[in-house]
Structure formats: structure tokens, C-alpha cells
Design an enzyme around this catalytic site. Structure first.
Site, PDB file in Angstrom:
ATOM      1  N   SER A 165      -8.234  15.881   3.762  1.00 50.86           N
ATOM      2  CA  SER A 165      -8.651  14.501   3.474  1.00 50.86           C
ATOM      3  C   SER A 165      -9.828  14.478   2.522  1.00 50.86           C
ATOM      4  CB  SER A 165      -9.066  13.810   4.778  1.00 50.86           C
ATOM      5  OG  SER A 165      -7.996  13.801   5.669  1.00 50.86           O
ATOM      6  N   HIS A 168      -1.890  14.433   0.430  1.00 49.14           N
ATOM      7  CA  HIS A 168      -2.703  13.838   1.488  1.00 49.14           C
ATOM      8  C   HIS A 168      -1.895  12.764   2.192  1.00 49.14           C
ATOM      9  CE1 HIS A 168      -6.388  11.296   2.790  1.00 49.14           C
ATOM     10  NE2 HIS A 168      -6.051  12.166   3.742  1.00 49.14           N
ATOM     11  N   GLU A 194      -1.235  10.553  -1.079  1.00 49.74           N
ATOM     12  CA  GLU A 194      -2.064  10.785  -2.271  1.00 49.74           C
ATOM     13  C   GLU A 194      -1.711  12.160  -2.817  1.00 49.74           C
ATOM     14  OE1 GLU A 194      -5.973  10.049  -0.450  1.00 49.74           O
ATOM     15  OE2 GLU A 194      -6.304   8.512  -1.955  1.00 49.74           O
ATOM     16  N   ASN A 222     -10.285   7.331   0.737  1.00 49.77           N
ATOM     17  CA  ASN A 222     -11.497   7.562   1.536  1.00 49.77           C
ATOM     18  C   ASN A 222     -12.763   7.263   0.747  1.00 49.77           C
ATOM     19  OD1 ASN A 222     -10.553   8.176   4.132  1.00 49.77           O
ATOM     20  ND2 ASN A 222      -9.820  10.153   3.406  1.00 49.77           N
TER      21      ASN A 222
END
Ligand code: T1G
Length: 690
Positions: free
Chosen positions: A406, A427, A439, A477
Site C-alpha cells: 500500500s 495495489h 492501482e 492513500n
């Protein structure tokens, strides 16, 4: 007519075939061609009936979404539908593929509908913040019961042909040659008086029951995110009450009003942005078709990834550390598949054939059998580096090595493998068997064919791939961190976590930021803050409240307390005076003069922070377009779809002006306050294919 509508007469039946790939969308050219072809058939003495069909993989999947937001061009789709219905010669719609939206409305206006067994019909306009705008709300309830009509319109879900037949949405299913069967049906109708759908009222015999269903639908959809549900219910309610043309006029007014709402613009934006995001960069080589996948780590994420792969026909090997963890993985795998089968997300055959298509093993050497290895072990840098070094040694030079990390630096893991060109980030988001976002993190040395194959692989397992460059947190994120930072500033400056959560739920999130933190576990973000502590700018504002809660053992729901206290019996989250006291003590310690914040200010602050971070991601080339960022936040982080994603929402709410000097914005590190509007825009179309 050109070749967008083919006109062929077969034994007295004019077969009109729409040919507008990829989905025969009902563009202005198609509508014009249809009108001309209908006129031609009326005047053609050799024609006694008409069949409406389409080339390619599907009957029209709807109006052309790309035309929305532009001035409407005649003939309008409702007029084409009316022309079909008014035809002096019977019109039979021959449906295949996904006959959706305006496409299905062509069918509803026809005098009969026949479909292939594999086809589906539906009215998905609600998902675009619209309602069926070409007669669907008036014709559908004339063909089926009101509950079915309400469900089709308000859920937007496609209906399989078999169910559509049962419910009267179509008249017949063709098990053989669709066109031949449609022509036979058309010839049969030719000898009979036409039955235009507008004259049918058999479904309106129980007025009381009809109204009860309408009122129940109103109650259930009272909190719908857009006006579309309410307006669609109004139109369905009017169908038995108004003369048909008055009902059409009511529907048209509602459609035009909805089409110009920000919610419809937002939903259209995401529809197109998701498809654009999934296209790999131009100029990449052809991808390799991956069939054999190894997943390293059989935890919740690894099993979710494995199930996503199994569901799309990949052969999967899950590698665990020892017999005990392998046994747990096997049990976890079976349980996830059983749950998916029970929810009808997977066929029973998937469960029956589980052991045939998947292996759980402790033999690391099995990675050598895979074309792709996806590492999904604990988020520990040293551990992952060691694993990538081992993978580089144990796999063939052609094997693609993917990390599900992540946050960690994909380039660092690529170097550790010794084969950086073969390394890419994939991801996934938990639960990976359900969440569509992936991702695709492209390292500075990731080979172009690896990037192309990663995109194709993600799509082949039903994911929406979004390209991200290497940075801490990639796209989602990074934006999430900005959102949480904005919330923390508000928290320290005077807002309570409960008011912030309530404001963001009112904005459209299912949960507020502090509810999410409590669910995810405060210790996870705490560990990341501690990992990054040495890199933190000592001058930057830092909010310790989350750390203080963790130091007090309040790790969230799993600990019975976090920002909320969790009732020991009911498990219900409750406001906690202790938390408010801790926050107040911290404010005093920092000498903060508190302010009160309205829900609107809380929403704007958080939105500006997300949009600002999104614009920086564009400026750094981490994200390719504003649409990509919006797709990541909508698919992976619960950003309300009817707002379009942080950048689209900021644009629609006037917080962004359409300027394109992204570099200037990207260099701005200032934290935006509501009084300052973002002077620049990272608006769709600003793609970075670099
Ligand atoms: N208009 C324009 N382009 C469309 C389109 C549409 N309706 N539907 C799909 N495309 C494009 C899509 O952008 C992509 O383009 C390609 O087709 C393949 O799509 C008056 C107002 C049919 C189930 O909401 O649900 O009718 O990226 O990748 O996964 O009442 O497309 O290749 O350039 O999605 O196989 C209502 C929307 C419209 C259906 C196929 N209809 N489409 O899925 O392929 S509003 C819809 C879909 C309306 C009337 C109202 C899916 C699909 P590109 P794809 P897929």
C-alpha cells in the site's frame, strides 16, 4: 442513411440494422438514420412488417452518453420511439447483448420484443443521475407489473431474458436464429391490428395496489443520493393517471431537468473516466495473456486476490510459510468462495472445482510455475525486500513480479529483486474479491510490456486498473492522507470527531473519517506515522490526537474504544466524553483558540484538501488525469459517486477555476482554507502519458 443503418427487405420484412460500434449507442446520426429507414419502410409497398436489430455484440446500449452536456440534436430519441410505435406496419425489436436505456426504450416502443436467451434488458439511467427519457417510464408499466417496473427503473440492474419474458418485458426468446425468428413474429403480426404499447392498460387494473407500490417506493428511496429516483417514481405514478402524451411530457421535463444537474454530470464523468483510466498508455507493446498466477501470502488480502483470479479462470497457487498457516489459508479460501457463492457473486461450480484450479502450498519453489507472482505478505519493508530477492532468484526472467504494497517504494523492491524491469505494483483493495479498483504502480524501470500486461491482467480479473507513479501512498492513500490531515486540523481547531463524521456522511460518504479509522484500527495509521516520523517536516503542523488515543490503548473498534466507545453488548459506536476531554486538553496544551465549524465548512475543507492533493499528484506525474484520481477515490475510498470524485466535485462546486497551470498548483504546498479557492484546475483531459 449511410451504413450506420442497414435496410434489407426479406420476404416482406424490412430488417433495419443499426451499426454504430462499439455498443450501437443512439447518437444523433443513428437517430436520424432510424427515422429515415422507418419512413422508407412505411412507403415501401414490398414491406408488410419491420424488424429492428443491431450489428456487433449488442442491441443499442442506450443514448450516446458522450452527447450529454451538449445541446440536444433532433430527432430526439422520444420522437424516434414515437415514430416506431406509430408505424402503420408492425415493428419487432430483435434484442441481443445488453439492450439498455434508450436501446431498450426502442424495444418498448416496438409492437413486440424477441431476445436471445443470453441477452439482458434494462434501464440503467438512474446510475447516471437520470431517468429513462424516451418513454420508458410510461411504456414499461404498461407491459409489466408496477413492482417490476419500479425495480427495473430504480435499481438500474439488467434483467436476464428469461426473467424479462416471465415479467412481460419481452414477448419471446429465440433459441436459434434471432433475425429469422423476429421476421416470423413480424409476419405474424402483419396480419393483425397493431397494438401500440401506449394503448395497453391491462397492468393498471389494480389502482390501489399500484399506488401502494408507488408510495412504498417513495419511502424506500426517500434518501436517494440524487433527485432521479424521486422524479422517476413521479413519472411511473403518472403512467396510469395521465393521458399517454401528458405522461411523456412529464417524463421529458424531468429528464431535461435531471440531465443538467451536477449529480448527473458527476456520474457521467465517472462512467467515462473509469473507462479512460482502464486504457493503458499509448504506445505500449501488446500484453501477454496471463493464465498462471502465484500469490505469496494467504491472508485476507492474498485470498481475496486469489479468488478474484480464480473467478476469471486463472490457475492459482497460494504460497504460505508453514503447514499451520497453509491450513488456515485453505479454510479462508473456501470460506470466501462459499460466501461469494451464497451471495450469487460466483457460480457453485467455482466451489466444486476449487481444488482443481487452486493449490495452497508451503513450497516457495512453486513460484517457478507462475507467469505472475503477486506478493501479498505483511507490510514490512525488510521482509518484502527479502522476498523480492528470493523471487528474483526463483522465477524465470519472464515472470512478472507484482507487489500489493500500500505504501512501500516499488522501486526499492524492484531493485531488491535483481530484475527491476519485471516488477510492478498491483495495489488491490480489501476485500479484493469484491473491490474493483487496482492501482497499477509503475516503477521507474518497469518494462513497457510489463505495464501493458499488468493493465490487461487487472482488467481480465474484472478490475479497473489505474496507473500510478511511485510515491508514498500512490494516488488513493495520498489523497486519503490529505483528507485525514484536513479533518485532524478541524478536530484540533474546534470540531468534534462526531461532527466531522456527521458532516462527511451528509456530504455522501457512507462513513466519516473517524468512523473509518476506528474500523480499520488506529494502530495501522499510527505505525505509518511512526515509520515516517524521521521524514516529517519539523515545521509542519502535526496533530497528535491519534497518537494519544493509541498510547491510551484506544485502537478503535477492535479494542472497544477509539474515537468512539463501542457498547460492550450492542457493539454500537457511541460518542465518548473521554475522547472529547483528551482533545480539549491537547488544544489547551497547544494554546489553540477553538472555533466552531458548520457542516458545510467541514465538507469544503476536506474537499479542498483532497482536490489540492490530487492536483499535486497530477503536477508530479503520479496520476495521469483528474479523472483517474476521481476513479481511485470513488472506487477505492468511498467518495460519493454522485459527487464525481474530489477533483470533479471541486470543479462542480466552483472551488476550481478551469486553468491548466498545474505546475504552479503542484508547487503550492500551502494548505488551502475555504477563503482561498484553488486557482487552478486539474480537469479531465490533462493526461500525463509520460
Ligand atoms: N454511450 C456512449 N458510449 C458508450 C455507452 C453509451 N451509452 N455505453 C458504453 N459506451 C462505450 C464505453 O465508453 C466504451 O468506450 C465502450 O462503449 C465499451 O463500453 C434516453 C438517456 C453496455 C454493459 O447507461 O453499461 O439511454 O472506452 O467498456 O464492459 O433513456 O458499456 O471503448 O472508447 O463499458 O462490455 C443508458 C452504459 C444511457 C449503459 C458494455 N445506458 N454502458 O460493458 O464495455 S442513458 C447505459 C454500459 C439513456 C435514455 C437514456 C456498458 C455495457 P471505449 P464498456 P463493457
Amino acid at each position: 442513411m449511410g451504413d450506420i443503418i442497414r435496410y434489407e427487405v426479406t420476404e416482406g420484412v424490412a430488417v433495419l440494422s443499426i451499426d454504430n460500434p462499439p455498443v450501437n449507442a443512439l447518437s444523433a446520426e443513428v437517430r436520424l438514420g432510424l427515422n429515415s429507414a422507418l419512413d422508407r419502410a412505411q412507403a415501401d409497398d414490398s414491406v408488410s412488417a419491420i424488424v429492428l436489430t443491431a450489428a456487433g455484440r449488442t442491441f443499442p446500449a442506450g443514448a450516446d452518453i458522450r452527447e450529454f452536456g451538449k445541446p440536444p440534436v433532433e430527432p430526439h430519441l422520444p420522437d424516434v420511439c414515437n415514430a416506431i410505435e406509430a408505424s402503420s406496419k408492425p415493428v419487432v425489436a430483435a434484442l441481443h447483448g445488453m439492450a439498455l436505456g434508450g436501446g431498450f426504450e426502442l424495444g418498448l416502443a416496438s409492437h413486440a420484443r424477441i431476445a436471445t436467451a443470453q441477452s439482458k434488458v434494462g434501464l440503467p439511467e438512474i446510475g447516471l443521475g437520470l431517468l429513462p427519457g424516451a418513454g420508458g417510464t410510461q411504456r414499461l408499466p404498461r407491459l409489466t407489473d408496477v413492482s417490476t417496473a419500479l425495480s427495473v427503473v430504480l435499481t438500474g440492474k439488467p434483467v436476464p431474458a428469461s426473467v424479462a419474458r416471465e415479467r412481460g418485458l419481452i414477448d419471446a426468446i429465440s433459441e436459434g436464429d434471432l433475425i429469422a425468428d423476429a421476421c416470423a413474429l413480424a409476419r405474424d403480426l402483419a396480419g393483425k391490428p397493431p397494438r401500440p404499447t401506449r394503448n395497453r392498460r391491462e397492468q393498471f387494473s389494480d389502482g390501489v395496489g399500484y399506488q401502494k407500490a408507488i408510495e412504498e417506493a417513495r419511502r424506500v428511496h426517500a434518501d436517494a443520493p440524487t433527485m432521479a429516483a424521486g422524479r422517476a417514481i413521479d413519472c411511473l405514478e403518472a403512467a396510469p393517471l395521465l393521458p399517454f402524451d401528458a405522461g411523456l411530457a412529464l417524463e421529458r421535463d424531468a429528464f431535461l431537468e435531471l440531465r443538467d444537474t451536477p449529480e448527473a454530470a458527476a456520474l457521467r464523468h465517472l462512467f467515462l473516466a473509469e473507462r479512460l483510466a482502464a486504457k493503458p498508455r499509448s504506445g505500449l507493446p501488446a500484453p501477454t495473456d496471463l493464465k498462471r498466477v502465484a500469490v505469496l501470502g494467504g491472508g485476507l488480502m492474498g485470498v481475496g486476490i486469489a479468488v478474484a483470479c480464480l473467478a476469471r479462470g486463472k490457475a492459482v497457487t497460494i504460497i504460505e510459510q508453514n503447514a499451520d498457516t497453509a491450513a488456515k489459508t485453505e479454510a479462508r479460501l473456501r470460506s470466501v468462495v462459499e460466501r461469494s457463492v451464497s451471495r450469487k457473486k460466483l457460480p457453485q461450480s467455482m466451489l466444486d472445482g476449487l481444488s482443481k484450479h487452486s493449490i495452497v502450498t508451503t513450497q516457495f519453489g512453486m513460484v517457478a510455475t507462475a507467469q505472475l507472482v503477486i506478493e501479498a505478505i505483511a507490510e514490512d519493508e525488510a521482509l518484502k525486500k527479502d522476498v523480492f530477492a528470493k523471487l528474483g532468484a526463483a522465477t524465470s526472467p519472464k515472470t512478472i513480479l507484482a507487489t500489493n504494497t500500500s505504501y512501500l517504494n516499488v522501486d526499492m523492491l524492484a531493485q531488491a529483486s535483481g530484475r527491476p524491469g519485471q516488477v510492478v505494483g498491483l495495489h488491490f483493495f480489501s476485500p479484493a474479491e469484491v473491490m474493483k479498483l487496482c492501482e497499477v504502480v509503475v516503477g521507474k524501470e518497469t518494462a513497457p510490456e510489463v505495464e501493458a500486461t499488468a493493465f490487461a491482467f487487472a482488467k481480465s480479473i474484472g478490475k479497473v486498473p489505474v496507473r500510478a507513479g511511485v510515491c508514498d501512498g500512490f494516488i488513493g492513500n495520498r489523497v486519503l492522507t490529505a483528507y485525514r490531515t484536513a479533518a485532524d486540523y478541524l478536530l484540533e481547531d474546534g470540531a468534534s470527531p462526531y461532527d466531522i463524521d456527521a458532516a462527511m456522511r451528509a456530504y455522501g460518504f457512507r462513513l466519516g473519517p473517524y468512523q473509518v479509522l476506528d474500523l480499520a484500527g488506529l494502530d495501522i495509521s499510527w505505525a505509518r506515522r511512526k515509520r515516517l516520523a524521521t521524514q516529517r517536516d519539523p515545521e509542519a503542523r502535526y496533530v497528535r490526537i491519534g497518537d494519544l488515543l493509541c498510547e491510551a490503548g484506544r485502537f478503535g473498534r477492535k479494542a472497544g474504544a477509539g474515537y468512539y466507545r463501542y457498547n460492550a453488548d450492542s457493539g454500537k459506536a457511541e460518542r465518548d466524553r473521554e475522547v472529547l476531554a483528551l482533545i480539549e486538553k491537547e488544544r489547551v496544551a497547544k494554546g489553540i483558540t477553538t472555533q466552531s465549524y458548520s457542516a458545510e465548512i467541514i465538507q469544503r475543507r476536506c474537499l479542498i484538501a483532497m482536490a489540492n492533493e490530487g492536483s499535486k499528484l497530477l503536477g508530479e506525474g503520479i496520476a495521469r488525469s483528474a479523472g483517474d484520481i476521481d476513479v481511485v477515490m470513488a472506487l477505492g475510498f468511498g467518495f460519493p459517486r454522485h459527487k464525481g470524485g474530489p477533483l470533479k466535485a471541486a470543479e462542480l462546486s466552483g472551488l476550481l477555476s478551469v486553468q491548466r497551470d498545474l505546475e504552479a498548483l503542484a508547487k503550492e504546498d500551502a494548505f488551502w482554507t475555504p477563503s482561498q479557492t484553488l486557482k487552478h484546475a486539474a480537469i479531465n483531459g490533462n493526461r500525463f502519458d509520460g
